[in-house]
Each structure stands twice: as C-alpha cells, then as structure tokens.
Motif scaffolding. Sequence first.
Motif, short mmCIF file in Angstrom:
data_model
loop_
_atom_site.label_atom_id
_atom_site.label_comp_id
_atom_site.label_asym_id
_atom_site.label_seq_id
_atom_site.Cartn_x
_atom_site.Cartn_y
_atom_site.Cartn_z
N ALA A 68 0.82 -1.21 0.00
CA ALA A 68 0.00 0.00 0.00
C ALA A 68 0.85 1.26 0.00
O ALA A 68 0.32 2.36 -0.16
CB ALA A 68 -0.94 0.01 1.21
N THR A 69 2.16 1.11 0.17
CA THR A 69 3.07 2.26 0.14
C THR A 69 4.32 1.86 -0.65
O THR A 69 4.64 0.67 -0.75
CB THR A 69 3.51 2.68 1.57
OG1 THR A 69 4.31 1.63 2.13
CG2 THR A 69 2.31 2.99 2.46
N PRO A 70 5.03 2.84 -1.18
CA PRO A 70 6.29 2.52 -1.86
C PRO A 70 7.28 1.83 -0.92
O PRO A 70 8.04 0.96 -1.35
CB PRO A 70 6.81 3.89 -2.33
CG PRO A 70 5.58 4.72 -2.48
CD PRO A 70 4.68 4.26 -1.36
N GLU A 71 7.24 2.17 0.35
CA GLU A 71 8.13 1.55 1.32
C GLU A 71 7.82 0.06 1.47
O GLU A 71 8.73 -0.77 1.57
CB GLU A 71 8.05 2.27 2.66
CG GLU A 71 8.53 3.72 2.64
CD GLU A 71 7.54 4.72 2.01
OE1 GLU A 71 8.00 5.80 1.60
OE2 GLU A 71 6.33 4.41 1.93
N GLU A 72 6.53 -0.29 1.50
CA GLU A 72 6.15 -1.70 1.57
C GLU A 72 6.58 -2.44 0.31
O GLU A 72 7.02 -3.59 0.38
CB GLU A 72 4.63 -1.84 1.76
CG GLU A 72 4.14 -1.46 3.13
CD GLU A 72 2.63 -1.58 3.27
OE1 GLU A 72 1.95 -2.06 2.33
OE2 GLU A 72 2.11 -1.19 4.32
N ALA A 73 6.45 -1.79 -0.84
CA ALA A 73 6.88 -2.41 -2.10
C ALA A 73 8.39 -2.65 -2.07
O ALA A 73 8.85 -3.74 -2.44
CB ALA A 73 6.50 -1.54 -3.29
N ALA A 74 9.16 -1.67 -1.62
CA ALA A 74 10.61 -1.81 -1.54
C ALA A 74 10.99 -2.94 -0.59
O ALA A 74 11.91 -3.73 -0.88
CB ALA A 74 11.25 -0.50 -1.11
N ALA A 75 10.30 -3.04 0.54
CA ALA A 75 10.59 -4.11 1.50
C ALA A 75 10.28 -5.48 0.90
O ALA A 75 11.03 -6.44 1.12
CB ALA A 75 9.79 -3.88 2.78
N ALA A 76 9.21 -5.59 0.12
CA ALA A 76 8.87 -6.86 -0.52
C ALA A 76 9.91 -7.24 -1.56
O ALA A 76 10.29 -8.42 -1.67
CB ALA A 76 7.48 -6.78 -1.16
N VAL A 77 10.40 -6.26 -2.32
CA VAL A 77 11.44 -6.54 -3.31
C VAL A 77 12.71 -7.00 -2.60
O VAL A 77 13.35 -7.98 -3.02
CB VAL A 77 11.72 -5.29 -4.19
CG1 VAL A 77 12.98 -5.47 -5.03
CG2 VAL A 77 10.52 -4.99 -5.07
N ALA A 99 12.24 -10.58 -1.36
CA ALA A 99 12.33 -11.53 -2.46
C ALA A 99 13.78 -11.69 -2.92
O ALA A 99 14.23 -12.81 -3.18
CB ALA A 99 11.45 -11.08 -3.63
N ARG A 100 14.50 -10.59 -3.00
CA ARG A 100 15.91 -10.66 -3.41
C ARG A 100 16.70 -11.50 -2.41
O ARG A 100 17.48 -12.38 -2.79
CB ARG A 100 16.50 -9.26 -3.52
CG ARG A 100 17.97 -9.29 -3.99
CD ARG A 100 18.72 -8.03 -3.71
NE ARG A 100 18.82 -7.87 -2.26
CZ ARG A 100 18.92 -6.70 -1.65
NH1 ARG A 100 18.92 -5.59 -2.35
NH2 ARG A 100 19.03 -6.63 -0.35
N ASP A 101 16.49 -11.24 -1.12
CA ASP A 101 17.23 -11.96 -0.09
C ASP A 101 16.92 -13.46 -0.10
O ASP A 101 17.77 -14.28 0.22
CB ASP A 101 16.93 -11.38 1.30
CG ASP A 101 17.49 -9.98 1.49
OD1 ASP A 101 18.30 -9.53 0.64
OD2 ASP A 101 17.11 -9.33 2.48
N LYS A 102 15.70 -13.83 -0.46
CA LYS A 102 15.29 -15.23 -0.52
C LYS A 102 15.57 -15.88 -1.87
O LYS A 102 15.39 -17.08 -2.03
CB LYS A 102 13.79 -15.36 -0.21
CG LYS A 102 13.41 -14.96 1.20
CD LYS A 102 13.92 -15.98 2.19
CE LYS A 102 13.40 -15.66 3.58
NZ LYS A 102 13.90 -16.62 4.57
N GLY A 103 15.95 -15.07 -2.87
CA GLY A 103 16.19 -15.60 -4.21
C GLY A 103 14.92 -15.87 -4.99
O GLY A 103 14.92 -16.65 -5.94
N TYR A 104 13.82 -15.21 -4.61
CA TYR A 104 12.55 -15.40 -5.31
C TYR A 104 12.50 -14.54 -6.57
O TYR A 104 12.69 -13.32 -6.49
CB TYR A 104 11.36 -14.98 -4.43
CG TYR A 104 11.13 -15.77 -3.18
CD1 TYR A 104 11.53 -17.09 -3.04
CD2 TYR A 104 10.47 -15.19 -2.11
CE1 TYR A 104 11.29 -17.80 -1.88
CE2 TYR A 104 10.22 -15.89 -0.94
CZ TYR A 104 10.64 -17.19 -0.83
OH TYR A 104 10.40 -17.89 0.32
N PRO A 105 12.19 -15.11 -7.71
CA PRO A 105 11.93 -14.28 -8.89
C PRO A 105 10.60 -13.56 -8.73
O PRO A 105 9.69 -14.06 -8.05
CB PRO A 105 11.89 -15.28 -10.05
CG PRO A 105 11.63 -16.61 -9.43
CD PRO A 105 12.10 -16.54 -8.01
#
Length: 120
Positions: free
Chosen positions: A32-41, A44-50
């Motif tokens: 719901a916020t750009p900060e939440e989007a950045a945290a999700a990215v 995913a990067r840290d877990k290796g998720y595409p």
Amino acid sequence: MSDPFKPAAGAEGCLSDESKLSGRSAGICFPATPEEAAAAVKYARDKGYPLTLQGGLTGIVGGAVPDDTRIINTSRLKRIGPVRDDNTLYVDAGVSLDELRGYISPKGLYFPPDPTETSA
C-alpha cells in the motif's frame, strides 16, 4: 521481516492479464506504500525469489502473467499529488489514467497520452 507474500490461492484474477495467458505463483503481495513495495522486493531478493510486477493487468502480451514467480501487485499504491508550482506531480504506480485525470482535470490540467485503455 516476515514474509510479505501471501498464498496466491484466492487471487486467481492476478494470474492472467488481457493476453488471456495464465500463470502460477507461490505468493502475492499488495503493498500500500512505496516503502512496503521496496521491502517486498528486498525480501524476495534476499530469498532468491523471482518476481513479476503487476499494474492494472491491462496488457495484451502477458508481461504481468507470473511464471512460477512471486507477484508484487501495485493496485493499492494510490497516492496522487499534490500538483507542484511547475504543474508536475507524483503518483504511485497503482493510479489509473482515469483516476489521474479525475484528480487533475478540476485544476485545469490534462495528461496527454490517450491509450485505448484508461483503466491502465
């Protein structure tokens, strides 16, 4: 950080776009916020998720269709404005052209691109 990606079950509408292609996903996030989007990215990067990033799902070439990826759907990123002195403004990724035009039209402004799909 806890996993921001919820099971994609129940989010079947996010597994295809106007191309009528259908995909699959192990999880979906609706920041719901750009900060939440950045945290999700970052998660995913840290877990290796595409990732597959989605907007209005109005595309006709399948770019928003997940292929066994996690999904970040931007449909809840809805902040608009304010209009600055130079007639520029910031809008979040989930703002449709209709919503943008509805916001700026009363201010005497117009956003000139005119695609056939204004819910994009």
